[in-house]
Design a protein around this motif. Structure first.
Motif, mmCIF file in Angstrom:
data_model
loop_
_atom_site.group_PDB
_atom_site.id
_atom_site.type_symbol
_atom_site.label_atom_id
_atom_site.label_comp_id
_atom_site.label_asym_id
_atom_site.label_seq_id
_atom_site.Cartn_x
_atom_site.Cartn_y
_atom_site.Cartn_z
ATOM 1 N N ILE A 92 -10.983 -6.963 4.848
ATOM 2 C CA ILE A 92 -10.345 -8.272 4.674
ATOM 3 C C ILE A 92 -11.026 -9.048 3.548
ATOM 4 O O ILE A 92 -10.362 -9.707 2.725
ATOM 5 C CB ILE A 92 -10.386 -9.069 5.986
ATOM 6 C CG1 ILE A 92 -9.572 -8.348 7.073
ATOM 7 C CG2 ILE A 92 -9.844 -10.471 5.778
ATOM 8 C CD1 ILE A 92 -8.121 -8.142 6.721
ATOM 9 N N GLY A 93 -12.355 -8.989 3.485
ATOM 10 C CA GLY A 93 -13.067 -9.641 2.393
ATOM 11 C C GLY A 93 -12.700 -9.057 1.036
ATOM 12 O O GLY A 93 -12.556 -9.787 0.049
ATOM 13 N N LEU A 94 -12.507 -7.732 0.992
ATOM 14 C CA LEU A 94 -12.091 -7.082 -0.251
ATOM 15 C C LEU A 94 -10.692 -7.541 -0.664
ATOM 16 O O LEU A 94 -10.433 -7.806 -1.848
ATOM 17 C CB LEU A 94 -12.121 -5.561 -0.066
ATOM 18 C CG LEU A 94 -11.693 -4.715 -1.271
ATOM 19 C CD1 LEU A 94 -12.619 -4.963 -2.448
ATOM 20 C CD2 LEU A 94 -11.690 -3.235 -0.899
ATOM 21 N N LEU A 136 -2.485 -6.126 0.815
ATOM 22 C CA LEU A 136 -3.163 -5.884 2.087
ATOM 23 C C LEU A 136 -2.868 -4.480 2.611
ATOM 24 O O LEU A 136 -3.789 -3.743 3.004
ATOM 25 C CB LEU A 136 -2.739 -6.936 3.113
ATOM 26 C CG LEU A 136 -3.244 -6.731 4.546
ATOM 27 C CD1 LEU A 136 -4.766 -6.771 4.588
ATOM 28 C CD2 LEU A 136 -2.645 -7.772 5.493
ATOM 29 N N ILE A 137 -1.598 -4.097 2.624
ATOM 30 C CA ILE A 137 -1.219 -2.775 3.134
ATOM 31 C C ILE A 137 -1.836 -1.669 2.283
ATOM 32 O O ILE A 137 -2.391 -0.689 2.810
ATOM 33 C CB ILE A 137 0.312 -2.645 3.168
ATOM 34 C CG1 ILE A 137 0.911 -3.640 4.178
ATOM 35 C CG2 ILE A 137 0.725 -1.215 3.516
ATOM 36 C CD1 ILE A 137 2.429 -3.664 4.184
ATOM 37 N N ALA A 138 -1.758 -1.820 0.949
ATOM 38 C CA ALA A 138 -2.309 -0.800 0.054
ATOM 39 C C ALA A 138 -3.818 -0.672 0.237
ATOM 40 O O ALA A 138 -4.361 0.450 0.278
ATOM 41 C CB ALA A 138 -1.980 -1.145 -1.396
ATOM 42 N N THR A 139 -4.513 -1.803 0.375
ATOM 43 C CA THR A 139 -5.963 -1.766 0.564
ATOM 44 C C THR A 139 -6.334 -1.104 1.881
ATOM 45 O O THR A 139 -7.281 -0.308 1.950
ATOM 46 C CB THR A 139 -6.544 -3.191 0.507
ATOM 47 O OG1 THR A 139 -6.148 -3.817 -0.719
ATOM 48 C CG2 THR A 139 -8.055 -3.159 0.579
ATOM 49 N N LEU A 140 -5.597 -1.413 2.945
ATOM 50 C CA LEU A 140 -5.859 -0.794 4.247
ATOM 51 C C LEU A 140 -5.676 0.718 4.187
ATOM 52 O O LEU A 140 -6.491 1.483 4.730
ATOM 53 C CB LEU A 140 -4.940 -1.404 5.309
ATOM 54 C CG LEU A 140 -5.264 -2.832 5.760
ATOM 55 C CD1 LEU A 140 -4.179 -3.347 6.700
ATOM 56 C CD2 LEU A 140 -6.615 -2.867 6.466
ATOM 57 N N VAL A 141 -4.608 1.171 3.534
ATOM 58 C CA VAL A 141 -4.338 2.614 3.452
ATOM 59 C C VAL A 141 -5.426 3.321 2.649
ATOM 60 O O VAL A 141 -5.979 4.342 3.074
ATOM 61 C CB VAL A 141 -2.948 2.860 2.823
ATOM 62 C CG1 VAL A 141 -2.751 4.348 2.543
ATOM 63 C CG2 VAL A 141 -1.848 2.349 3.744
ATOM 64 N N VAL A 142 -5.760 2.771 1.478
ATOM 65 C CA VAL A 142 -6.782 3.395 0.624
ATOM 66 C C VAL A 142 -8.140 3.385 1.320
ATOM 67 O O VAL A 142 -8.873 4.395 1.303
ATOM 68 C CB VAL A 142 -6.857 2.670 -0.738
ATOM 69 C CG1 VAL A 142 -8.036 3.190 -1.560
ATOM 70 C CG2 VAL A 142 -5.555 2.851 -1.505
ATOM 71 N N ALA A 143 -8.494 2.261 1.936
ATOM 72 C CA ALA A 143 -9.777 2.167 2.634
ATOM 73 C C ALA A 143 -9.856 3.164 3.780
ATOM 74 O O ALA A 143 -10.891 3.807 3.999
ATOM 75 C CB ALA A 143 -9.988 0.743 3.151
ATOM 76 N N GLN A 144 -8.750 3.324 4.526
ATOM 77 C CA GLN A 144 -8.735 4.267 5.637
ATOM 78 C C GLN A 144 -8.931 5.695 5.138
ATOM 79 O O GLN A 144 -9.694 6.478 5.729
ATOM 80 C CB GLN A 144 -7.407 4.151 6.395
ATOM 81 C CG GLN A 144 -7.292 5.056 7.598
ATOM 82 C CD GLN A 144 -8.261 4.694 8.693
ATOM 83 O OE1 GLN A 144 -8.650 3.539 8.821
ATOM 84 N NE2 GLN A 144 -8.678 5.668 9.464
ATOM 85 N N MET A 204 4.958 -14.638 -3.925
ATOM 86 C CA MET A 204 3.504 -14.478 -3.924
ATOM 87 C C MET A 204 3.018 -13.929 -2.585
ATOM 88 O O MET A 204 2.152 -13.047 -2.520
ATOM 89 C CB MET A 204 2.828 -15.823 -4.214
ATOM 90 C CG MET A 204 1.305 -15.745 -4.263
ATOM 91 S SD MET A 204 0.540 -17.364 -4.481
ATOM 92 C CE MET A 204 1.189 -17.823 -6.090
ATOM 93 N N HIS A 205 3.595 -14.424 -1.506
ATOM 94 C CA HIS A 205 3.203 -13.939 -0.181
ATOM 95 C C HIS A 205 3.565 -12.476 -0.002
ATOM 96 O O HIS A 205 2.792 -11.708 0.599
ATOM 97 C CB HIS A 205 3.882 -14.789 0.899
ATOM 98 C CG HIS A 205 3.421 -16.209 0.906
ATOM 99 N ND1 HIS A 205 4.121 -17.220 1.540
ATOM 100 C CD2 HIS A 205 2.338 -16.803 0.347
ATOM 101 C CE1 HIS A 205 3.492 -18.351 1.377
ATOM 102 N NE2 HIS A 205 2.402 -18.138 0.650
ATOM 103 N N ALA A 206 4.719 -12.064 -0.517
ATOM 104 C CA ALA A 206 5.115 -10.655 -0.426
ATOM 105 C C ALA A 206 4.137 -9.777 -1.205
ATOM 106 O O ALA A 206 3.766 -8.683 -0.751
ATOM 107 C CB ALA A 206 6.532 -10.472 -0.958
ATOM 108 N N GLU A 207 3.706 -10.256 -2.351
ATOM 109 C CA GLU A 207 2.728 -9.509 -3.155
ATOM 110 C C GLU A 207 1.399 -9.392 -2.422
ATOM 111 O O GLU A 207 0.755 -8.332 -2.436
ATOM 112 C CB GLU A 207 2.530 -10.215 -4.497
ATOM 113 C CG GLU A 207 1.665 -9.428 -5.479
ATOM 114 C CD GLU A 207 1.583 -10.099 -6.826
ATOM 115 O OE1 GLU A 207 0.782 -9.646 -7.663
ATOM 116 O OE2 GLU A 207 2.323 -11.092 -7.030
ATOM 117 N N MET A 208 0.983 -10.448 -1.743
ATOM 118 C CA MET A 208 -0.262 -10.417 -0.978
ATOM 119 C C MET A 208 -0.181 -9.438 0.187
ATOM 120 O O MET A 208 -1.147 -8.733 0.490
ATOM 121 C CB MET A 208 -0.590 -11.826 -0.474
ATOM 122 C CG MET A 208 -0.919 -12.815 -1.589
ATOM 123 S SD MET A 208 -1.090 -14.524 -0.998
ATOM 124 C CE MET A 208 -2.565 -14.385 0.016
#
Length: 327
Positions: free
Chosen positions: A314-316, A58-66, A50-54
């Motif tokens: 982070i909230g997203l 996080l990484i995918a959201t950061l890349v897309v958001a950037q 579960m932690h690996a999935e989280m």
């Protein structure tokens, strides 16, 4: 107590139950921290997948958001800057009220009140002749205070890391809190004032008429006029005006030294206010003691992303984890 905590961590669910039953009221602060730390480890044991999935989320959201933020900034810079400024101004206020940081709230209210007045003056038409210098003086003052505060905070943190706080009989946690607080104040208000200054500089220069963010200026710049403040550079004894040092850019346009420095450093502009030729900041700040101001300004420009958009991202991420049932 440390041995007991380690034993409970190694006993699985039974250890977790016993940790929950520990009476925290009789423990020292360090022992309470150890118990809380052990509870956290016991709670998350066996959740590695579960932690690996989280982490992947996080990484995918950061890349897309950037990528989205970069595209937004390139296609619609004005709206991006306005929303970013609003984010930086409001997001810390939410945490301040929530965490009862009243000292920060008082400073924030004072800064906001004065900055609102200065911004109001900068956006009036017709522009009062004294307004440009008032605007640059205010934001230059905040810039210098934030610079000094950040330096003192950084030194306090470094002194604490090297143990020099013990020479003054100051507890490490108190010294570190002091240093981090000063760093936060310096960097936050440094970022905020530069964005407000940039917005005010655009409004004032466009109102004066010698600068246009897109297109040709509405007025022709003569050699005796400063395009930043709109006042004459050289005045006779009988005339009203500002007598001070001047600076000639590589494009041969001349400005009041105070005005062009405020335009470039405080207002975040690196082009001539009239012809938009790039300004050589290294040439302008030939004194080695002045160059750190340029680097500090570049640091603030980088930090504005963290201050404005990192809490939103982070909230997203937390919202996505909540929807997927991840903890």
């Amino acid at each position: 107590m440390a041995a007991v905590v380690e034993l409970e961590v190694g006993r699985g669910a039974a250890g977790e139950r016993e940790l929950d039953e520990v009476d925290m009221s009789h423990l020292s602060p360090e022992e309470q921290w150890r118990v809380e730390h052990a509870r956290m480890h016991a709670k998350h044991r066996g959740h590695e997948a579960m932690h690996a999935e989280m982490v992947l989320i996080l990484i995918a959201t950061l890349v897309v958001a950037q990528l989205l933020l970069v595209q937004w900034k390139q296609r619609h810079p004005r709206s991006y800057n306005m929303v970013t400024l609003f984010q930086m101004w409001v997001v810390p206020l939410y945490f301040t009220v929530k965490l009862h940081w009243w000292r920060f709230l008082v400073i924030w209210i004072f800064f906001s009140a004065v900055t609102a007045f200065v911004t109001f003056r900068a956006t009036r038409k017709p522009l009062v002749q004294t307004t440009p210098r008032l605007v640059y003086k205010w934001f230059l003052l905040i810039y210098k205070i934030s610079y000094a505060t950040g330096i003192v905070g950084y030194m306090a943190v470094m002194f604490t890391l090297f143990g020099l706080n013990l020479l003054f009989k100051i507890k490490p946690e108190d010294a570190m809190d002091f240093g981090i607080s000063l760093l936060f104040y310096g960097l936050y208000y440094g970022v905020l004032e530069r964005d407000f200054a940039e917005m005010c500089a655009d409004y004032m220069a466009s109102t004066i008429g010698f600068y246009s963010e897109s297109g040709m200026p509405t007025k022709h710049l003569s050699d005796s006029m400063c395009a930043v403040c709109g006042q004459q550079i050289f005045v006779d004894v009988s005339e009203e005006g500002i007598i001070e040092n001047t600076y000639r850019l590589s494009c041969n346009h001349v400005f009041h030294e105070f005005c062009i420095r405020g335009w470039c450093i405080v207002g975040k502009k690196q082009t001539c206010p009239y012809c938009k030729e790039k300004v050589d900041l290294k040439r302008m700040f030939s004194n080695p003691w002045e160059r750190p101001h340029v680097m500090y300004g570049q640091l603030l420009d980088w930090l504005r992303y963290l201050v404005a958009w990192q809490p939103v991202i982070i909230g997203l991420v937390q919202g996505i984890n909540y929807i997927l049932g991840l903890e």
